[in-house]
Design a protein around this motif. Structure first.
Motif, PDB file in Angstrom:
ATOM      1  N   PHE A 134       0.848  -1.191   0.000  1.00  0.00           N
ATOM      2  CA  PHE A 134       0.000   0.000   0.000  1.00  0.00           C
ATOM      3  C   PHE A 134       0.888   1.248   0.000  1.00  0.00           C
ATOM      4  N   ALA A 135       2.121   1.120  -0.449  1.00  0.00           N
ATOM      5  CA  ALA A 135       3.107   2.197  -0.383  1.00  0.00           C
ATOM      6  C   ALA A 135       2.574   3.469  -1.035  1.00  0.00           C
ATOM      7  N   GLY A 136       2.617   4.549  -0.272  1.00  0.00           N
ATOM      8  CA  GLY A 136       2.215   5.843  -0.794  1.00  0.00           C
ATOM      9  C   GLY A 136       0.727   6.037  -0.965  1.00  0.00           C
ATOM     10  N   SER A 137      -0.094   5.128  -0.470  1.00  0.00           N
ATOM     11  CA  SER A 137      -1.544   5.227  -0.664  1.00  0.00           C
ATOM     12  C   SER A 137      -2.232   5.994   0.458  1.00  0.00           C
ATOM     13  N   GLU A 138      -3.347   6.604   0.139  1.00  0.00           N
ATOM     14  CA  GLU A 138      -4.203   7.329   1.084  1.00  0.00           C
ATOM     15  C   GLU A 138      -5.319   6.381   1.508  1.00  0.00           C
ATOM     16  N   LEU A 139      -5.390   6.076   2.817  1.00  0.00           N
ATOM     17  CA  LEU A 139      -6.300   5.042   3.312  1.00  0.00           C
ATOM     18  C   LEU A 139      -7.297   5.559   4.349  1.00  0.00           C
ATOM     19  N   SER A 140      -7.677   6.822   4.275  1.00  0.00           N
ATOM     20  CA  SER A 140      -8.639   7.379   5.239  1.00  0.00           C
ATOM     21  C   SER A 140      -9.941   6.580   5.225  1.00  0.00           C
ATOM     22  N   GLY A 141     -10.339   6.100   6.393  1.00  0.00           N
ATOM     23  CA  GLY A 141     -11.600   5.388   6.518  1.00  0.00           C
ATOM     24  C   GLY A 141     -11.597   3.973   5.970  1.00  0.00           C
ATOM     25  N   ALA A 142     -10.453   3.500   5.447  1.00  0.00           N
ATOM     26  CA  ALA A 142     -10.390   2.119   4.938  1.00  0.00           C
ATOM     27  C   ALA A 142     -10.611   1.149   6.092  1.00  0.00           C
ATOM     28  N   ILE A 143     -11.323   0.071   5.810  1.00  0.00           N
ATOM     29  CA  ILE A 143     -11.687  -0.892   6.851  1.00  0.00           C
ATOM     30  C   ILE A 143     -10.792  -2.125   6.765  1.00  0.00           C
ATOM     31  N   PHE A 144     -10.056  -2.359   7.855  1.00  0.00           N
ATOM     32  CA  PHE A 144      -9.250  -3.567   8.004  1.00  0.00           C
ATOM     33  C   PHE A 144      -9.793  -4.286   9.230  1.00  0.00           C
ATOM     34  N   ASP A 145     -10.501  -5.381   9.022  1.00  0.00           N
ATOM     35  CA  ASP A 145     -11.115  -6.118  10.121  1.00  0.00           C
ATOM     36  C   ASP A 145     -10.955  -7.607   9.825  1.00  0.00           C
ATOM     37  N   GLN A 146     -10.206  -8.301  10.667  1.00  0.00           N
ATOM     38  CA  GLN A 146      -9.890  -9.716  10.459  1.00  0.00           C
ATOM     39  C   GLN A 146      -9.190  -9.910   9.118  1.00  0.00           C
TER      40      GLN A 146
ATOM     41  N   LYS B 186       3.428  -9.325   6.279  1.00  0.00           N
ATOM     42  CA  LYS B 186       4.430  -8.912   5.294  1.00  0.00           C
ATOM     43  C   LYS B 186       3.918  -7.849   4.319  1.00  0.00           C
ATOM     44  N   ALA B 187       2.827  -7.184   4.654  1.00  0.00           N
ATOM     45  CA  ALA B 187       2.330  -6.094   3.804  1.00  0.00           C
ATOM     46  C   ALA B 187       3.191  -4.858   4.022  1.00  0.00           C
ATOM     47  N   ASP B 188       3.249  -3.997   3.018  1.00  0.00           N
ATOM     48  CA  ASP B 188       4.073  -2.791   3.072  1.00  0.00           C
ATOM     49  C   ASP B 188       3.174  -1.560   3.150  1.00  0.00           C
ATOM     50  N   PHE B 189       3.248  -0.866   4.282  1.00  0.00           N
ATOM     51  CA  PHE B 189       2.476   0.359   4.481  1.00  0.00           C
ATOM     52  C   PHE B 189       3.384   1.585   4.558  1.00  0.00           C
ATOM     53  N   ARG B 190       4.634   1.443   4.123  1.00  0.00           N
ATOM     54  CA  ARG B 190       5.539   2.592   4.177  1.00  0.00           C
ATOM     55  C   ARG B 190       5.019   3.692   3.250  1.00  0.00           C
ATOM     56  N   GLU B 191       5.064   4.904   3.743  1.00  0.00           N
ATOM     57  CA  GLU B 191       4.587   6.093   3.032  1.00  0.00           C
ATOM     58  C   GLU B 191       3.079   6.086   2.800  1.00  0.00           C
ATOM     59  N   ALA B 192       2.359   5.099   3.324  1.00  0.00           N
ATOM     60  CA  ALA B 192       0.883   5.126   3.269  1.00  0.00           C
ATOM     61  C   ALA B 192       0.403   6.123   4.325  1.00  0.00           C
ATOM     62  N   GLN B 193      -0.781   6.681   4.106  1.00  0.00           N
ATOM     63  CA  GLN B 193      -1.273   7.732   4.992  1.00  0.00           C
ATOM     64  C   GLN B 193      -2.667   7.417   5.519  1.00  0.00           C
ATOM     65  N   ASN B 194      -2.904   7.854   6.745  1.00  0.00           N
ATOM     66  CA  ASN B 194      -4.233   7.899   7.361  1.00  0.00           C
ATOM     67  C   ASN B 194      -4.931   6.546   7.514  1.00  0.00           C
ATOM     68  N   TYR B 195      -4.159   5.482   7.684  1.00  0.00           N
ATOM     69  CA  TYR B 195      -4.786   4.181   7.927  1.00  0.00           C
ATOM     70  C   TYR B 195      -5.018   3.991   9.411  1.00  0.00           C
TER      71      TYR B 195
END
Length: 186
Positions: free
Chosen positions: A129-141, A146-155
């Motif tokens: 998810f590198a560099g992605s905007e994730l405001s309000g994204a739902i992560f449940d179960q 090994k996912a990459d959230f570097r430079e991702a925002q607002n998760y």
């Protein structure tokens, strides 16, 4: 069913887009907004600068498909054919998309806007998810090992409700992991 191989389509509109199997095809600047894509199959295809907002994708096959700079609002990918599903997204606007319970390991969502996207119960092992905007994204179960959230925002990801072993985060992303604990960082 019609079969199309290694063809380039530009500026297509829904009236001129026929159901069938598309293999090795590229789509550029096409407007498929609101179209029902049932009966379509895409293998090793690319979509660039296309509008697929609110497309219906029941039973649609996506195998080795890349989307670059596409507008893809509100697509419920959980209704597509899950068999050998594989796609990648770069610089796409994907607000309100659904990936509920999909097995989409190693999926690339680079520099995408995924406002309020639903990843509930999805398997995203090794995804980026590198560099992605994730405001309000739902992560449940959700499986985010090994996912990459570097430079991702607002998760906002609750480590107690999701599997995040080996996932990569920036220090700037710590509030998105620890927010529920009321911890102040910095």
């Amino acid at each position: 069913m019609s079969y199309y191989a290694d063809q380039q389509f530009q500026n297509l509109i829904p009236e001129n887009f026929q159901p069938g199997e598309y293999e090795g095809c590229s789509f550029s600047q096409c407007n498929f907004a609101g179209m029902n894509l049932q009966g379509f199959s895409f293998e090793d295809c690319s979509f660039t600068n296309c509008d697929l907002s609110n497309c219906k994708v029941p039973g649609v096959s996506f195998r080795g498909v890349s989307f670059d700079s596409c507008k893809m609002l509100g697509i419920h990918f959980q209704s597509c054919n899950p068999f050998l599903i594989e796609f990648s997204f770069k610089n796409c606007q994907m607000d309100y998309c659904g990936f509920y319970n999909l097995q989409v390991k190693k999926t690339i969502f680079n520099s995408c806007r995924l406002l309020e996207a639903d990843f509930t119960m999805a398997n995203l092992i090794g995804s980026s998810f590198a560099g992605s905007e994730l405001s309000g994204a739902i992560f449940d179960q959700t499986v985010l090992e090994k996912a990459d959230f570097r430079e991702a925002q607002n998760y906002r990801i609750d480590p107690e409700l999701n599997r995040i072993k080996g996932a990569r985060f920036d220090l700037d992303g710590l509030p998105g992991l620890l927010g529920k604990y009321g911890i102040k960082i910095g």
